[in-house]
Every structure is written in C-alpha cells, then in structure tokens.
Design a protein around this motif. Structure first.
Motif, PDB file in Angstrom:
ATOM      1  N   ALA A  57       0.829  -1.210   0.000  1.00 55.84           N
ATOM      2  CA  ALA A  57       0.000   0.000   0.000  1.00 55.84           C
ATOM      3  C   ALA A  57       0.864   1.260   0.000  1.00 55.84           C
ATOM      4  O   ALA A  57       0.569   2.244  -0.707  1.00 55.84           O
ATOM      5  N   LEU A  58       1.944   1.246   0.785  1.00 56.87           N
ATOM      6  CA  LEU A  58       2.847   2.403   0.811  1.00 56.87           C
ATOM      7  C   LEU A  58       3.516   2.612  -0.540  1.00 56.87           C
ATOM      8  O   LEU A  58       3.696   3.754  -0.998  1.00 56.87           O
ATOM      9  N   LEU A  59       3.919   1.523  -1.189  1.00 54.87           N
ATOM     10  CA  LEU A  59       4.570   1.639  -2.490  1.00 54.87           C
ATOM     11  C   LEU A  59       3.614   2.231  -3.535  1.00 54.87           C
ATOM     12  O   LEU A  59       3.992   3.110  -4.319  1.00 54.87           O
ATOM     13  N   ILE A  60       2.375   1.745  -3.532  1.00 58.35           N
ATOM     14  CA  ILE A  60       1.391   2.268  -4.492  1.00 58.35           C
ATOM     15  C   ILE A  60       1.127   3.753  -4.239  1.00 58.35           C
ATOM     16  O   ILE A  60       1.065   4.566  -5.181  1.00 58.35           O
ATOM     17  N   ALA A  61       1.001   4.104  -2.959  1.00 54.28           N
ATOM     18  CA  ALA A  61       0.757   5.505  -2.625  1.00 54.28           C
ATOM     19  C   ALA A  61       1.952   6.377  -3.012  1.00 54.28           C
ATOM     20  O   ALA A  61       1.783   7.508  -3.487  1.00 54.28           O
ATOM     21  N   ASN A 109       5.895  10.854  -4.084  1.00 52.63           N
ATOM     22  CA  ASN A 109       6.327  11.451  -2.819  1.00 52.63           C
ATOM     23  C   ASN A 109       7.646  10.804  -2.398  1.00 52.63           C
ATOM     24  O   ASN A 109       7.677   9.611  -2.054  1.00 52.63           O
ATOM     25  N   ASN A 110       8.721  11.555  -2.414  1.00 49.50           N
ATOM     26  CA  ASN A 110      10.039  11.001  -2.066  1.00 49.50           C
ATOM     27  C   ASN A 110      10.149  10.520  -0.622  1.00 49.50           C
ATOM     28  O   ASN A 110      10.710   9.444  -0.370  1.00 49.50           O
ATOM     29  N   PRO A 111       9.671  11.273   0.376  1.00 49.88           N
ATOM     30  CA  PRO A 111       9.708  10.753   1.753  1.00 49.88           C
ATOM     31  C   PRO A 111       8.945   9.438   1.907  1.00 49.88           C
ATOM     32  O   PRO A 111       9.353   8.547   2.668  1.00 49.88           O
ATOM     33  N   ALA A 112       7.846   9.290   1.181  1.00 49.46           N
ATOM     34  CA  ALA A 112       7.096   8.032   1.243  1.00 49.46           C
ATOM     35  C   ALA A 112       7.909   6.889   0.645  1.00 49.46           C
ATOM     36  O   ALA A 112       7.874   5.753   1.142  1.00 49.46           O
ATOM     37  N   LEU A 140      12.822   1.747   3.523  1.00 43.95           N
ATOM     38  CA  LEU A 140      13.381   1.509   4.847  1.00 43.95           C
ATOM     39  C   LEU A 140      12.675   0.330   5.526  1.00 43.95           C
ATOM     40  O   LEU A 140      13.323  -0.566   6.088  1.00 43.95           O
ATOM     41  N   LEU A 141      11.350   0.312   5.447  1.00 38.55           N
ATOM     42  CA  LEU A 141      10.593  -0.785   6.063  1.00 38.55           C
ATOM     43  C   LEU A 141      10.820  -2.098   5.326  1.00 38.55           C
ATOM     44  O   LEU A 141      10.862  -3.167   5.947  1.00 38.55           O
TER      45      LEU A 141
END
Length: 314
Positions: free
Chosen positions: A44-48, A54-57, A63-64
C-alpha cells in the motif's frame, strides 16, 4: 499427512553421540499473520508513493522493506547451529505428564533468544540460550497408557526479533519415557505376607526398633534419611530399624481375581506404592518374571518398571 509427504520433511536427526544439530537447510521460515499484514502495508505504501510521487514516502517504504529483509535473516539465524541432546526422563504413572529433559546449547557460543520447544498437542516451553552456556530444559508430554512413551519429533521454533516471521525445524531426538501403570487401590489382597525370626538378626531390615545409623546408599527409603544430621553437616545418614519379626510380602499376578490384565497390573502397582510407603520388603511374581524380595526406592522402581513393560518387551 501421507507417508510420501513425511519423507520430504527436512528433519534434524541425532548423531552417534545422540546430539542433534540444526543446520541451515533444515530450517523452515514463513511470515506470521503480523508479517502478512506488514507486507500488505508495504504494498500500500509503495502504491501511494508512486501515485503521489512522494520522495519521503519512497524512503519510508524502502526503509521498512529493508527492515523486513533483515528480519528474515535474523529469525533464521536464531535457530542456526543450535544443538539439542536428550538427557533423561523421570518415570511417571499413566495419565501424568512426563517431563523430557534436554540440553540446549550452541557450539559456536552465540546467544539465542525467545526459543520455543514442544511436542505435538503439548504445551511448549519458551527459553533463551545465553552465550556460551548450556540450558537444561524440561519439556512436558502427556502420557495416556503404560509402557514406553515415545513423544515423537520435537519442534524448535522462533519468531525473534520482530515477530513478523516464524522459523522452525523438526528434531528426532530418540527420547522416551517409562510409564508405570496407574495405581489402583482396592480391597483385594494383592500381597501375601510371611514372617520369621532371622538367625543372624534383622538389623536394618525390620521396622519396629531403632538400632542406629549408617551411611546413605542409592535406593534407600527417603523416609529413613536422618535429616537432622544433614542439617548439622554430619553427612547423609540413614536410620536403621530392627525387630523380632520381619514381614515380607509376595505380590502375585495370578493371585488377583480379575480377568483384565491391565486391572491386575494397576492393582499390583497400587500394592507396590503402599508397601513402599510402609518401608516393607516385598517381591513380585509375574508370569514371565520374578523379582526377589527386597526394599528401597531402587527396588520400587524395578517392580514398577516390570509392570510397565509386561507383555510389550523392553
């Protein structure tokens, strides 16, 4: 699980000295429920991150993901090079819990944490293995019937350090336990007493008169130990008794009025327990074995073991 599938299992088998050592190819590893949820979160984070550029995302996602990959290695490594050896098992009565004693250590001296060991359908034991130390474990296994209890394969697993993955392996340790028949206390006369005056005296054999002390010998009755002498640092001494008459009992399998073999064995086990508590001397007659009259803890275990193995071999 069918026999062909069982043959495909990677099982750690004991060496000639009884030691079972976990190697890397014997370890299974899969995500836990938390690990699956964590993986869905990463997706979900990768898709977002891609959708919003969004570079911080992206940084948080990578990192995770790196943390998850490191957890795979550390969870697998927490079982690697562990050695297990079956040490001893105290006999139990049918229906009681046998505690299988194992030594656990790492030959390379590494520490291992939050290890879980147990047999199928039994409560597992959770322990750590400190660096450079050997850990003595008592792993429970329920006993259902008399005879030789073979608990089967030991499962060693770990979810350390994050709980996102479960690593486990199966160990054959050749462990076993002797299970005595469950004592049955009835009004039947399982013991036939006889007595007579000893020509050379009965010092240390009778139960009536106190005649002195002697050094402790393995197998002596616990009730005869002189605990005050031990508390006074005078050594481990045993009280000796004598008397004019000494009761000796014969426990006879054929003399019991029952058509069920298991019930006869349970009655005999109950008689052994009662006579042992009374510090009496007794012998055991089975159709295939005769144990001479004697007393003490060693004799009690010898009789109970003969009852446990009757009809099934050693």
């Amino acid at each position: 699980m069918g026999s062909p599938l069982l043959k495909l299992l990677r099982v750690v088998r004991p060496q000639t000295d009884g030691m079972a050592r976990v190697t890397g190819r014997k370890i299974y590893i899969l995500p836990t429920r938390y690990g699956l949820v964590f993986g869905l979160l990463l997706i979900a984070l990768l898709i977002a991150s891609i959708n919003y550029a969004n570079n911080p995302a992206f940084i948080l996602t990578f990192l995770l993901t790196g943390l998850f990959i490191q957890a795979i290695f550390h969870t697998w490594r927490n079982l690697l090079d562990l050695s297990v050896r079956w040490k001893h098992t105290e006999p139990v009565f049918a229906g009681e819990t046998a505690f299988i004693q194992y030594l656990l250590w790492d030959d390379k001296g590494r520490a291992h944490y939050a290890l879980q060991l147990g047999f199928a359908n039994n409560e597992p034991v959770i322990t750590d293995c400190p660096q450079g130390e050997k850990v003595l474990l008592r792993i429970p296994c329920e006993s259902a019937r008399r005879g030789v209890l073979k608990p089967g394969r030991l499962t060693l697993e770990s979810r350390f350090p994050l709980g996102l993955l479960r690593a486990w392996c199966y160990l054959d340790t050749d462990a076993l336990a002797i299970v005595y028949p469950k004592p049955l206390y009835t009004d039947q006369h399982a013991a036939t007493p006889s007595w007579g005056a000893a020509v050379e005296g009965d010092k240390g054999v009778g139960t009536d008169d106190f005649v002195g002390h002697r050094d402790y010998r393995p197998g002596d009755q616990l009730g005869h130990i002189y605990w005050k002498a031990m508390a006074g640092e005078k050594g481990l001494l045993v009280k000796q008794f004598g008397g004019d008459r000494v009761n000796r009992y014969w426990l006879d399998f054929e003399a019991i009025e029952s058509s069920h073999t298991e019930q006869r064995l349970q009655i005999l086990a109950g008689a052994v327990q009662m006579l042992s508590q009374e510090s009496a001397w007794y012998g055991l007659r089975l159709p295939n074995q005769v144990i001479p009259v004697n007393g003490g803890e060693t004799h009690r275990h010898r009789c109970l073991e003969a009852l446990a193995l009757y009809g099934i071999g050693a």
